[in-house]
Design an enzyme around this catalytic site. Sequence first.
Site, PDB file in Angstrom:
ATOM      1  N   TYR A   1       0.836  -1.144   0.072  1.00  0.00           N
ATOM      2  CA  TYR A   1      -0.073   0.033   0.062  1.00  0.00           C
ATOM      3  C   TYR A   1       0.579   1.284   0.004  1.00  0.00           C
ATOM      4  CZ  TYR A   1      -3.154   3.428   1.833  1.00  0.00           C
ATOM      5  OH  TYR A   1      -3.805   4.664   2.002  1.00  0.00           O
TER       6      TYR A   1
ATOM      7  N   LYS B   1       1.386   4.250  -2.864  1.00  0.00           N
ATOM      8  CA  LYS B   1       1.125   5.631  -2.561  1.00  0.00           C
ATOM      9  C   LYS B   1       2.398   6.371  -3.108  1.00  0.00           C
ATOM     10  CE  LYS B   1      -0.558   7.184   1.268  1.00  0.00           C
ATOM     11  NZ  LYS B   1      -0.965   7.284   2.666  1.00  0.00           N
TER      12      LYS B   1
END
Length: 103
Positions: free
Chosen positions: A24, A28
């Site tokens: 994750y 980003k």
Amino acid sequence: DYVFDGEWSTPYNEEQFPSPVNHYGYTKWLAEEYIRCYKETWRIIRTSWLFGGEGSNFVKTIAEKSRRNEKVAVVDDQVGSPTHVSDLSLSILNIMSAPSGVY
């Protein structure tokens, strides 16, 4: 959140190179890189631990437990900077006229 691995003993700053903690965080960071490469002017705003407005959140939960004199149990292996949504909104308005950069 998640673009740094938490290995530093001091707060991170905007100039530090990310070291994502998981997939994750990696995605980003990739999004940040895309914005930097493909936009002439850009602003990246890194924030976390938002509170305020509707719904539940960490700050409201702790405050409510404190009012009721209840035991508070929280993890002690995370560090964060709670950010009120109203403060963030005002900051975003100011950042929109600032130079390209990470904020």
